[in-house]
Motif scaffolding. Structure first.
Motif, PDB file in Angstrom:
ATOM      1  N   PHE A   1      74.279  29.337 -24.475  1.00 23.86           N
ATOM      2  CA  PHE A   1      73.818  28.186 -25.240  1.00 23.86           C
ATOM      3  C   PHE A   1      72.547  27.651 -24.609  1.00 23.86           C
ATOM      4  CE2 PHE A   1      77.993  28.544 -26.801  1.00 23.86           C
ATOM      5  CZ  PHE A   1      78.075  27.830 -27.982  1.00 23.86           C
TER       6      PHE A   1
ATOM      7  N   GLU B   1      66.362  23.004 -27.220  1.00 25.28           N
ATOM      8  CA  GLU B   1      64.920  22.947 -27.458  1.00 25.28           C
ATOM      9  C   GLU B   1      64.570  21.511 -27.801  1.00 25.28           C
ATOM     10  OE1 GLU B   1      62.568  25.372 -27.401  1.00 25.28           O
ATOM     11  OE2 GLU B   1      63.986  26.981 -26.933  1.00 25.28           O
TER      12      GLU B   1
ATOM     13  N   ARG C   1      70.326  24.286 -38.724  1.00 30.65           N
ATOM     14  CA  ARG C   1      69.721  25.453 -38.086  1.00 30.65           C
ATOM     15  C   ARG C   1      68.414  25.043 -37.429  1.00 30.65           C
ATOM     16  NH1 ARG C   1      72.103  29.996 -38.569  1.00 30.65           N
ATOM     17  NH2 ARG C   1      73.623  30.363 -40.168  1.00 30.65           N
ATOM     18  N   TYR C   2      68.117  25.712 -36.320  1.00 26.25           N
ATOM     19  CA  TYR C   2      66.848  25.522 -35.623  1.00 26.25           C
ATOM     20  C   TYR C   2      66.393  26.896 -35.171  1.00 26.25           C
ATOM     21  CZ  TYR C   2      63.326  23.655 -32.484  1.00 26.25           C
ATOM     22  OH  TYR C   2      62.138  23.362 -31.873  1.00 26.25           O
ATOM     23  N   ASN C   3      65.218  27.315 -35.603  1.00 28.48           N
ATOM     24  CA  ASN C   3      64.706  28.662 -35.316  1.00 28.48           C
ATOM     25  C   ASN C   3      65.725  29.737 -35.699  1.00 28.48           C
ATOM     26  OD1 ASN C   3      62.253  27.744 -34.399  1.00 28.48           O
ATOM     27  ND2 ASN C   3      62.837  27.762 -32.255  1.00 28.48           N
ATOM     28  N   GLN C   4      66.360  29.561 -36.831  1.00 26.67           N
ATOM     29  CA  GLN C   4      67.315  30.490 -37.428  1.00 26.67           C
ATOM     30  C   GLN C   4      68.645  30.590 -36.691  1.00 26.67           C
ATOM     31  OE1 GLN C   4      65.383  34.248 -38.121  1.00 26.67           O
ATOM     32  NE2 GLN C   4      63.862  33.368 -39.459  1.00 26.67           N
ATOM     33  N   PHE C   5      68.907  29.690 -35.740  1.00 28.20           N
ATOM     34  CA  PHE C   5      70.179  29.675 -35.032  1.00 28.20           C
ATOM     35  C   PHE C   5      70.968  28.448 -35.465  1.00 28.20           C
ATOM     36  CE2 PHE C   5      67.433  32.065 -32.134  1.00 28.20           C
ATOM     37  CZ  PHE C   5      68.222  33.185 -31.904  1.00 28.20           C
ATOM     38  N   ALA C   6      72.292  28.590 -35.544  1.00 30.20           N
ATOM     39  CA  ALA C   6      73.132  27.419 -35.797  1.00 30.20           C
ATOM     40  C   ALA C   6      72.903  26.436 -34.660  1.00 30.20           C
ATOM     41  CB  ALA C   6      74.599  27.828 -35.871  1.00 30.20           C
ATOM     42  N   SER C   7      72.801  25.156 -34.989  1.00 29.14           N
ATOM     43  CA  SER C   7      72.456  24.177 -33.962  1.00 29.14           C
ATOM     44  C   SER C   7      73.151  22.855 -34.220  1.00 29.14           C
ATOM     45  CB  SER C   7      70.938  23.972 -33.924  1.00 29.14           C
ATOM     46  OG  SER C   7      70.502  23.377 -35.132  1.00 29.14           O
TER      47      SER C   7
END
Length: 141
Positions: free
Chosen positions: A116, A119, A78-84
């Motif tokens: 999509f 970052e 996760r990155y900033n609460q998103f699956a990544s």
């Protein structure tokens, strides 16, 4: 029966659970409970666990829950609460890190589906944020 009692029982049987401290030989030892390995190494062992009800009766866990196998990834990044997805890269010989990052941005713009994004993080983030400039405290050549 509170769900917390079910989870507490599962923790004690399948993992371990702190009970108390024991003073022995002028030392303090932690007392922990845990089922012996042969009684907690198979999925079916969960069906043999009992939980104490509010009335004091022992209730089989199999009467409260059912077992099923669900496949899922072991790790969800996760990155900033998103699956990544983490992508690491570097420029080829003769290319700067800034040129490599520009190339990755072009590829992302051309190939990522709608909705999509990407970052930069860590040193790449700092490099992008500074615009390739050296910090003012850096000695000039």
């Amino acid at each position: 029966m509170p769900v917390s009692r079910v989870f507490s029982t599962l923790q004690a049987q399948l993992g371990s659970r702190y009970v108390n401290d024991l003073n022995l030989y002028s030392r303090v030892f932690q007392v922990k409970v845990q089922a012996d390995t042969p009684f907690r190494d198979a999925l079916e062992d969960i069906e043999r666990i009992y939980v104490r009800s509010n009335t004091g009766e022992m209730v089989p866990l199999s009467s409260l829950a059912s077992l099923s196998t669900i496949l899922a990834p072991q790790l969800v990044t996760r990155y900033n609460q998103f699956a990544s997805a983490q992508v690491n890269g570097e420029g080829g010989a003769g290319y700067s890190s800034g040129e490599a990052m520009d190339a990755m941005e072009r590829v992302a713009a051309d190939t990522l589906p709608e909705g999509f994004g990407y970052e930069w993080s860590a040193i790449s983030y700092q490099e992008k944020k500074s615009g390739g400039r050296l910090p003012s405290f850096w000695p000039s050549p």
